[in-house]
Write a protein that holds these residues in place. Sequence first.
Motif, PDB file in Angstrom:
ATOM      1  N   LYS A  48      -6.958   8.169   6.910  1.00  0.00           N
ATOM      2  CA  LYS A  48      -6.479   9.401   7.528  1.00  0.00           C
ATOM      3  C   LYS A  48      -5.789   9.112   8.862  1.00  0.00           C
ATOM      4  CE  LYS A  48      -7.919  14.052   8.703  1.00  0.00           C
ATOM      5  NZ  LYS A  48      -9.001  15.019   8.737  1.00  0.00           N
ATOM      6  N   LYS A  49      -6.344   8.180   9.633  1.00  0.00           N
ATOM      7  CA  LYS A  49      -5.769   7.848  10.937  1.00  0.00           C
ATOM      8  C   LYS A  49      -4.523   6.988  10.818  1.00  0.00           C
ATOM      9  CE  LYS A  49     -10.000   8.228  13.583  1.00  0.00           C
ATOM     10  NZ  LYS A  49     -11.014   7.560  14.399  1.00  0.00           N
ATOM     11  N   MET A  50      -4.453   6.156   9.763  1.00  0.00           N
ATOM     12  CA  MET A  50      -3.327   5.236   9.591  1.00  0.00           C
ATOM     13  C   MET A  50      -2.802   5.326   8.161  1.00  0.00           C
ATOM     14  SD  MET A  50      -4.577   1.967  11.793  1.00  0.00           S
ATOM     15  CE  MET A  50      -2.909   1.394  12.018  1.00  0.00           C
ATOM     16  N   PRO A  51      -2.110   6.414   7.826  1.00  0.00           N
ATOM     17  CA  PRO A  51      -1.662   6.610   6.440  1.00  0.00           C
ATOM     18  C   PRO A  51      -0.644   5.579   5.957  1.00  0.00           C
ATOM     19  CG  PRO A  51      -0.773   8.315   7.878  1.00  0.00           C
ATOM     20  CD  PRO A  51      -1.746   7.512   8.693  1.00  0.00           C
ATOM     21  N   GLU A  52      -0.030   4.820   6.871  1.00  0.00           N
ATOM     22  CA  GLU A  52       0.944   3.807   6.453  1.00  0.00           C
ATOM     23  C   GLU A  52       0.273   2.551   5.900  1.00  0.00           C
ATOM     24  OE1 GLU A  52      -0.016   3.157  10.755  1.00  0.00           O
ATOM     25  OE2 GLU A  52       0.473   4.892   9.558  1.00  0.00           O
ATOM     26  N   LEU A  53      -1.022   2.409   6.091  1.00  0.00           N
ATOM     27  CA  LEU A  53      -1.745   1.266   5.514  1.00  0.00           C
ATOM     28  C   LEU A  53      -1.873   1.443   4.008  1.00  0.00           C
ATOM     29  CD1 LEU A  53      -4.731   0.647   7.955  1.00  0.00           C
ATOM     30  CD2 LEU A  53      -2.674  -0.712   7.698  1.00  0.00           C
ATOM     31  N   HIS A  54      -1.811   0.355   3.298  1.00  0.00           N
ATOM     32  CA  HIS A  54      -1.976   0.392   1.841  1.00  0.00           C
ATOM     33  C   HIS A  54      -3.312  -0.242   1.488  1.00  0.00           C
ATOM     34  CE1 HIS A  54       2.078   1.813   1.146  1.00  0.00           C
ATOM     35  NE2 HIS A  54       2.481   0.958   2.082  1.00  0.00           N
ATOM     36  N   ILE A  55      -4.367   0.560   1.599  1.00  0.00           N
ATOM     37  CA  ILE A  55      -5.705   0.092   1.253  1.00  0.00           C
ATOM     38  C   ILE A  55      -5.970   0.508  -0.184  1.00  0.00           C
ATOM     39  CG2 ILE A  55      -8.164   0.207   1.778  1.00  0.00           C
ATOM     40  CD1 ILE A  55      -7.362   0.926   4.670  1.00  0.00           C
ATOM     41  N   ASN A  56      -6.068  -0.480  -1.058  1.00  0.00           N
ATOM     42  CA  ASN A  56      -6.301  -0.202  -2.473  1.00  0.00           C
ATOM     43  C   ASN A  56      -7.787  -0.127  -2.758  1.00  0.00           C
ATOM     44  OD1 ASN A  56      -3.755  -2.304  -2.482  1.00  0.00           O
ATOM     45  ND2 ASN A  56      -3.471  -0.504  -3.762  1.00  0.00           N
ATOM     46  N   THR A  57      -8.147   0.833  -3.595  1.00  0.00           N
ATOM     47  CA  THR A  57      -9.515   0.932  -4.072  1.00  0.00           C
ATOM     48  C   THR A  57      -9.643   0.106  -5.341  1.00  0.00           C
ATOM     49  OG1 THR A  57      -9.716   3.184  -3.207  1.00  0.00           O
ATOM     50  CG2 THR A  57     -11.300   2.516  -4.913  1.00  0.00           C
ATOM     51  N   ILE A  58     -10.654  -0.724  -5.393  1.00  0.00           N
ATOM     52  CA  ILE A  58     -10.954  -1.498  -6.592  1.00  0.00           C
ATOM     53  C   ILE A  58     -12.188  -0.853  -7.199  1.00  0.00           C
ATOM     54  CG2 ILE A  58     -11.496  -3.768  -7.526  1.00  0.00           C
ATOM     55  CD1 ILE A  58     -10.188  -4.887  -4.908  1.00  0.00           C
ATOM     56  N   GLY A  60     -15.392   0.369  -8.690  1.00  0.00           N
ATOM     57  CA  GLY A  60     -16.648  -0.299  -8.976  1.00  0.00           C
ATOM     58  C   GLY A  60     -16.912  -1.546  -8.156  1.00  0.00           C
ATOM     59  N   TYR A  61     -15.980  -1.878  -7.242  1.00  0.00           N
ATOM     60  CA  TYR A  61     -16.158  -3.104  -6.455  1.00  0.00           C
ATOM     61  C   TYR A  61     -16.007  -2.847  -4.960  1.00  0.00           C
ATOM     62  CZ  TYR A  61     -15.587  -7.872  -4.767  1.00  0.00           C
ATOM     63  OH  TYR A  61     -15.730  -9.054  -4.071  1.00  0.00           O
ATOM     64  N   GLY A  62     -14.799  -2.512  -4.525  1.00  0.00           N
ATOM     65  CA  GLY A  62     -14.571  -2.353  -3.107  1.00  0.00           C
ATOM     66  C   GLY A  62     -13.129  -2.035  -2.782  1.00  0.00           C
ATOM     67  N   TYR A  63     -12.557  -2.766  -1.806  1.00  0.00           N
ATOM     68  CA  TYR A  63     -11.240  -2.440  -1.291  1.00  0.00           C
ATOM     69  C   TYR A  63     -10.438  -3.699  -0.962  1.00  0.00           C
ATOM     70  CZ  TYR A  63     -13.312   2.145  -0.735  1.00  0.00           C
ATOM     71  OH  TYR A  63     -13.942   3.338  -0.984  1.00  0.00           O
ATOM     72  N   ARG A  64      -9.103  -3.491  -0.862  1.00  0.00           N
ATOM     73  CA  ARG A  64      -8.188  -4.576  -0.505  1.00  0.00           C
ATOM     74  C   ARG A  64      -7.000  -3.963   0.234  1.00  0.00           C
ATOM     75  NH1 ARG A  64      -6.860  -7.167  -5.519  1.00  0.00           N
ATOM     76  NH2 ARG A  64      -5.852  -5.216  -6.002  1.00  0.00           N
ATOM     77  N   LEU A  65      -6.541  -4.644   1.271  1.00  0.00           N
ATOM     78  CA  LEU A  65      -5.330  -4.243   1.988  1.00  0.00           C
ATOM     79  C   LEU A  65      -4.175  -5.055   1.438  1.00  0.00           C
ATOM     80  CD1 LEU A  65      -3.987  -2.674   4.369  1.00  0.00           C
ATOM     81  CD2 LEU A  65      -4.369  -4.719   5.738  1.00  0.00           C
ATOM     82  N   THR A  66      -3.129  -4.361   0.955  1.00  0.00           N
ATOM     83  CA  THR A  66      -1.955  -5.058   0.430  1.00  0.00           C
ATOM     84  C   THR A  66      -0.771  -4.868   1.346  1.00  0.00           C
ATOM     85  OG1 THR A  66      -1.376  -3.150  -0.922  1.00  0.00           O
ATOM     86  CG2 THR A  66      -2.671  -4.881  -1.961  1.00  0.00           C
TER      87      THR A  66
END
Length: 66
Positions: A48-58, A60-66
């Motif tokens: 919400k604070k940084m909408p330009e970030l591309h944080i992918n949801t994986i 059942g596991y977690g997250y990744r920044l692409t």
Amino acid sequence: TLEFDLLMMFLNNRNKSFSREDIISYVWGPDYFGSDRVVDDLVRRLRKKMPELHINTIYGYGYRLT
């Protein structure tokens, strides 16, 4: 803040996948006791604070920044 710690973890490890447990250990420390869903809320606040970030949801596991 927690959001800053999470952001730095992602920026220093681009394209690396992190489980919710990895994120809890990094941001809150190894002594954290509680639900791993706290990570979802932290990621939501960061998005919400940084909408330009591309944080992918994986799912059942977690997250990744692409």
